[in-house]
Design a protein around this motif. Structure first.
Motif, PDB file in Angstrom:
ATOM      1  N   GLY A 266       0.736  -0.903  -0.187  1.00  0.00           N
ATOM      2  CA  GLY A 266       0.086  -0.216   0.243  1.00  0.00           C
ATOM      3  C   GLY A 266       1.122   1.287   0.499  1.00  0.00           C
ATOM      4  N   TRP A 267       0.241   2.295   0.468  1.00  0.00           N
ATOM      5  CA  TRP A 267       0.748   3.267   0.706  1.00  0.00           C
ATOM      6  C   TRP A 267       1.273   4.186   1.962  1.00  0.00           C
ATOM      7  CZ3 TRP A 267       3.668   6.804  -3.509  1.00  0.00           C
ATOM      8  CH2 TRP A 267       3.498   6.604  -4.661  1.00  0.00           C
ATOM      9  N   ARG A 268       2.438   4.492   2.263  1.00  0.00           N
ATOM     10  CA  ARG A 268       2.630   5.153   3.720  1.00  0.00           C
ATOM     11  C   ARG A 268       2.542   6.548   3.028  1.00  0.00           C
ATOM     12  NH1 ARG A 268       4.470   1.770   7.274  1.00  0.00           N
ATOM     13  NH2 ARG A 268       3.918  -0.235   6.637  1.00  0.00           N
ATOM     14  N   VAL A 269       2.131   7.366   5.308  1.00  0.00           N
ATOM     15  CA  VAL A 269       2.081   8.651   4.438  1.00  0.00           C
ATOM     16  C   VAL A 269       3.345   9.015   6.137  1.00  0.00           C
ATOM     17  CG1 VAL A 269       0.846  11.177   5.100  1.00  0.00           C
ATOM     18  CG2 VAL A 269      -0.356   8.570   4.632  1.00  0.00           C
ATOM     19  N   THR A 301     -12.279   9.850   8.628  1.00  0.00           N
ATOM     20  CA  THR A 301     -10.395  10.345   7.619  1.00  0.00           C
ATOM     21  C   THR A 301     -12.333  11.539   6.405  1.00  0.00           C
ATOM     22  OG1 THR A 301      -9.907   8.753   6.906  1.00  0.00           O
ATOM     23  CG2 THR A 301      -8.866   9.785   8.647  1.00  0.00           C
ATOM     24  N   GLY A 302     -12.964   9.984   6.402  1.00  0.00           N
ATOM     25  CA  GLY A 302     -13.612  10.149   5.176  1.00  0.00           C
ATOM     26  C   GLY A 302     -12.931   9.991   4.105  1.00  0.00           C
ATOM     27  N   LEU A 326      -4.254  12.192   0.447  1.00  0.00           N
ATOM     28  CA  LEU A 326      -5.730  12.922   0.423  1.00  0.00           C
ATOM     29  C   LEU A 326      -5.191  12.852   2.229  1.00  0.00           C
ATOM     30  CD1 LEU A 326      -8.953  11.265  -1.381  1.00  0.00           C
ATOM     31  CD2 LEU A 326      -8.165  13.681  -1.495  1.00  0.00           C
ATOM     32  N   MET A 327      -5.177  11.875   2.376  1.00  0.00           N
ATOM     33  CA  MET A 327      -4.884  11.532   3.837  1.00  0.00           C
ATOM     34  C   MET A 327      -3.423  12.770   4.152  1.00  0.00           C
ATOM     35  SD  MET A 327      -4.362   7.773   5.383  1.00  0.00           S
ATOM     36  CE  MET A 327      -3.693   7.709   7.221  1.00  0.00           C
ATOM     37  N   ALA A 328      -2.527  13.511   3.582  1.00  0.00           N
ATOM     38  CA  ALA A 328      -1.851  14.172   3.841  1.00  0.00           C
ATOM     39  C   ALA A 328      -2.048  15.794   3.732  1.00  0.00           C
ATOM     40  CB  ALA A 328      -0.476  14.124   3.064  1.00  0.00           C
TER      41      ALA A 328
END
Length: 334
Positions: A266-269, A301-302, A326-328
């Motif tokens: 996946g992806w990390r922030v 977070t939506g 989007l989280m970042a």
């Protein structure tokens, strides 16, 4: 007319590297190895002696004779010696630092098989000095890495390179003579040199290419945030070691808050720390998100695809690149 000898009868001139006999240390073990990486000293004979006339018969002399001239003599024990790598450094050079100061760029060029005038050699030259050679210099000259003399929490004697080299000297109750000491010195030189060569290759073939990737990503940061506070690495690279230096060079120190990269699934922030070795983030992920996982995180977070946010807020994850971005972006609003 002098008759030229056939190739088979020509005498091969063997260069001689002189250093002191007896107990050896990490600095001259490394200095000798570095010299032998150069074409002019490849296959050189190492002469270990305390006799001035024997040493002066050598082509280059390290760590003995009480002289430093930058051509033949490379000692640092004489009264008044205060040479450093450059005016920006405070650590006094040992024989390792002296040899690296004068020959380091050529050594890097030959090891990486790149031209001696390659634009990045000065960067590698300073990086390799600060990451390895300076510590050898400081250790040999008795300069503490802790200027306020803070006592060490534990002993590192057996695991440091100088400590490992010291242990190769014969013990007080072992048999010892010049032949044994010379043989052990060769082991010490190989130990130091092996670490050095691996370091040069790492910084030249891995660390340096990563710098170019990080710089390119920083330059694209305004695509994700008008102020450039989010850096995205579409191809994962070792970014932390470069980010702070590049920010400084580009005049944007402290600008980057979040780094995004794939972990293979996946992806990390990741929240960027205030300094390379700090555990404090410039802007940690929002407190309400911390310790929340999976669907509960997505609902909070939506943002679809939530995976987790660490309880300390320094890192979080999402299933997709878009979700992580989007989280970042949303974290910047807190």
């Amino acid at each position: 007319m002098i008759e030229e000898l056939p190739d088979a009868k020509r005498q091969k001139i063997t260069m001689k590297i002189g250093t002191h006999s007896g107990t050896f240390h990490a600095d001259e073990a490394l200095a000798v190895f570095m010299l032998k990486l150069l074409p002019q000293f490849k296959g050189a004979t190492v002469i270990r002696s305390r006799a001035p006339d024997i040493l002066e018969s050598c082509d280059i002399i390290v760590d003995v004779q009480g002289q430093y001239d930058g051509t033949k003599h490379f000692d640092h024990h004489q009264r008044g010696f205060m040479e450093t790598f450059s005016p920006a450094f405070k650590t006094k050079l040992s024989s390792a630092g002296l040899i690296f100061k004068h020959f380091g760029k050529d050594i890097i060029s030959h090891q990486l098989e790149i031209p001696s005038n390659h634009a990045q050699i000065p960067l590698l030259y300073e990086k390799i000095y600060t990451e390895m050679i300076e510590a050898i210099d400081g250790n040999d000259n008795g300069q503490s890495a802790y200027p306020d003399d803070t006592p060490a929490a534990y002993s590192t004697k057996a695991i440091t390179l100088p400590g490992m080299v010291a242990s190769l000297n014969p013990a007080w109750n072992d048999e010892s003579n010049d032949a044994i000491l010379d043989s052990q010195f060769e082991k010490a030189s190989q130990l130091m040199g092996g670490v050095f060569v691996d370091l040069v290759k790492y910084y030249g073939k891995s660390w340096l290419p990563a710098r170019d990737i990080v710089k390119a990503s920083i330059e694209k940061a305004t695509e994700y945030d008008p102020e450039g506070r989010i850096v995205v690495f579409d191809d994962y690279t070792a970014w932390k070691d470069h980010l702070f230096k590049l920010e400084e060079e580009l005049g944007i120190s402290g600008r980057t808050y979040y780094a995004l990269y794939s972990d293979g699934k996946g992806w990390r922030v990741q929240a960027v720390p205030v300094s390379p070795d700090s555990f404090t983030s410039r802007k940690a992920l929002p407190e309400p998100w911390r310790g929340i996982r999976d669907q509960a995180l997505s609902e909070l977070t939506g943002i679809d695809g939530g995976v987790f946010v660490h309880a300390a807020g320094f890192i979080g994850g999402n299933q997709t690149r878009q979700g992580a971005l989007l989280m970042a972006q949303k974290a910047l609003t807190f």
